[in-house]
Design a protein around this motif. Structure first.
Motif, PDB file in Angstrom:
ATOM      1  N   UNK A   1     -24.346  78.540 -65.208  1.00 16.26           N
ATOM      2  CA  UNK A   1     -24.309  79.572 -66.271  1.00 16.26           C
ATOM      3  C   UNK A   1     -22.804  79.293 -66.761  1.00 16.26           C
ATOM      4  N   UNK A   2     -22.456  80.054 -67.941  1.00 15.80           N
ATOM      5  CA  UNK A   2     -21.449  80.036 -68.645  1.00 15.80           C
ATOM      6  C   UNK A   2     -20.772  81.473 -68.546  1.00 15.80           C
ATOM      7  N   UNK A   3     -19.370  81.396 -68.568  1.00 18.49           N
ATOM      8  CA  UNK A   3     -18.499  82.717 -68.560  1.00 18.49           C
ATOM      9  C   UNK A   3     -17.615  82.407 -69.840  1.00 18.49           C
ATOM     10  N   UNK A   4     -17.771  83.325 -70.867  1.00 20.19           N
ATOM     11  CA  UNK A   4     -16.943  82.878 -72.033  1.00 20.19           C
ATOM     12  C   UNK A   4     -16.015  84.165 -72.296  1.00 20.19           C
ATOM     13  N   UNK A   5     -14.878  83.945 -73.190  1.00 25.14           N
ATOM     14  CA  UNK A   5     -14.051  85.136 -73.590  1.00 25.14           C
ATOM     15  C   UNK A   5     -13.911  84.513 -75.029  1.00 25.14           C
ATOM     16  N   UNK A   6     -14.320  85.049 -76.007  1.00 28.20           N
ATOM     17  CA  UNK A   6     -14.030  84.870 -77.272  1.00 28.20           C
ATOM     18  C   UNK A   6     -12.907  85.630 -78.127  1.00 28.20           C
ATOM     19  N   UNK A   7     -12.970  85.653 -79.405  1.00 24.66           N
ATOM     20  CA  UNK A   7     -11.852  86.253 -80.092  1.00 24.66           C
ATOM     21  C   UNK A   7     -12.142  87.501 -81.074  1.00 24.66           C
ATOM     22  N   UNK A   8     -13.542  87.792 -80.975  1.00 26.21           N
ATOM     23  CA  UNK A   8     -13.931  88.772 -82.026  1.00 26.21           C
ATOM     24  C   UNK A   8     -14.248  90.121 -81.704  1.00 26.21           C
ATOM     25  N   UNK A   9     -13.979  90.245 -80.293  1.00 24.15           N
ATOM     26  CA  UNK A   9     -14.594  91.387 -79.560  1.00 24.15           C
ATOM     27  C   UNK A   9     -13.297  91.787 -78.337  1.00 24.15           C
TER      28      UNK A   9
END
Length: 292
Positions: free
Chosen positions: A41-49
Motif C-alpha cells: 500500500x501507500x502512506x502519504x502526507x500532502x500539503x493541502x490538508x
C-alpha cells in the motif's frame, strides 16, 4: 520481502496532472517499480490538508471519498479515477501515532485533494493501490512532522511505499501566472527564475543528496531539512510553510529507516513551472531485498 525507497515529490501546479513533463515520466517509472515489487500500500502526507490542535494529526478514514476539482485540467484526466482508501492501515497509523504520544484522530469526512491524487494518478494510471493519507498539523512545526515520519517509517518494513508530496520551491505569490491563464502554458519561461528561487532550489538538493549516503549519522537529514527553514531565502521560496512539511515528514521516515540513506538519494526529475516554481523529485534508497 523487499524494502521500498522513500519519495519526496514536488507536485507543482494543478496542470502537472494534465501536461506531460519529466516529473510525470519519473512518477510513472516509480509507480511501475512499486507495482513490480508488489507493494502492500501507500502512506502519504500532502500539503493541502492540516489538522488544528496541539500535536494533532488526522488520518483520512472516509470509505468513499470524493475528489476536489482540479483547475486547468480536463475532467477526463481524473474524474473517473477510483480512489482506494486503506481504512485498515489508516486505523493502524492512528494507533501508532497515538502510542507515540501524538493526538491522532480518524477523519471520516475528508475528501481527497489534488496534491495527493495527482501523484497517484500519474504513478498508477491503471488503478490506485490501497492508500492512507496522513494530515499535517496546522502549526507547521518541522520537528513534529519529522516525528510523524519516524513513527510511520515502520510500515516500510512491510513493503508500504511512503511518499511526501509538497514542493521544493513553491511560493504562489512569486509565480508568473499570465502564461498559464492566457495560453494554458505552465512551463513557459519568458524570464529566468529569480535568484532566491535558484539559491534555495540548490540548497534543498544539497541537503538531500549530501545527507543520504553511507557513514552519515542518524538524524542528519532531519537536522538538515528542518534547518532549511532558517535559510535566508526560505521565505522567498515558500511563502507559506505547508508545502515544506512533506519534506520534513520524509526526512523523519529516512532517519528512522535503518540503512536506507546508505543507498543514497537521487534527483530523479525536475521541472520549472510558472517561472519561479521548481518541482524537484527526490528518491532516497532503492529497491533492495532484506536479505541482500
Amino acid at each position: 520481502m523487499p524494502r521500498p525507497p522513500i519519495h519526496f515529490f514536488s507536485h507543482g501546479s494543478t496542470m502537472m496532472l494534465g501536461e506531460e513533463s519529466a516529473s510525470a515520466t519519473y512518477w510513472k517509472q516509480c509507480g511501475d517499480e512499486a507495482l513490480a515489487h508488489n507493494i502492500k500500500g501507500i502512506v502519504m502526507m500532502g500539503a493541502h490538508w492540516d489538522a488544528r490542535g496541539t500535536n494533532r494529526i488526522d488520518v483520512a478514514m472516509k470509505a468513499d471519498p470524493a475528489k476536489s476539482p482540479v483547475a486547468y485540467v480536463h475532467p477526463s484526466k481524473y474524474v473517473d479515477y477510483k480512489l482506494n482508501p486503506d481504512l485498515k492501515t489508516g486505523k493502524r497509523v492512528i494507533d501508532m501515532l497515538n502510542d507515540a504520544g501524538l493526538d491522532a484522530r480518524a477523519n471520516e469526512t475528508f475528501d481527497w485533494i489534488h496534491d495527493t491524487y495527482l501523484i497517484l494518478v500519474r504513478m498508477f494510471l491503471g488503478g490506485c493501490p490501497p492508500t492512507t493519507i496522513v494530515s499535517m498539523n496546522a502549526r507547521f512545526d518541522p520537528h513534529l512532522h519529522a516525528r510523524v515520519g519516524s513513527v510511520v517509517a515502520k510500515l516500510r518494513e512491510e513493503n508500504y511505499l511512503i511518499i511526501g508530496t509538497g514542493g521544493a520551491v513553491h511560493n504562489l505569490y512569486r509565480n508568473h501566472w499570465w502564461q498559464m491563464l492566457r495560453y494554458s502554458d505552465n512551463f513557459a519561461m519568458p524570464v529566468p527564475p529569480e535568484a532566491a528561487m535558484l539559491e534555495f532550489r540548490q540548497s534543498i538538493e544539497d541537503v538531500f543528496l549530501r545527507n543520504c549516503r553511507a557513514g552519515m549519522k542518524r538524524g542528519a537529514l532531519v537536522n538538515a531539512v528542518t534547518r532549511l527553514m532558517k535559510h535566508p531565502q526560505y521565505r522567498d521560496a515558500h511563502g507559506t510553510d505547508d508545502h515544506f512539511m512533506a519534506a520534513c515528514f520524509i526526512a523523519g521516515v529516512v532517519d528512522a529507516s535503518e540503512g536506507v540513506a546508505d543507498d543514497g538519494c537521487v534527483l530523479g526529475a525536475e521541472d520549472w513551472e510558472l517561472v519561479n516554481m521548481c518541482n524537484s523529485q527526490f528518491t532516497v534508497g532503492k529497491w533492495v531485498s532484506q536479505t541482500a
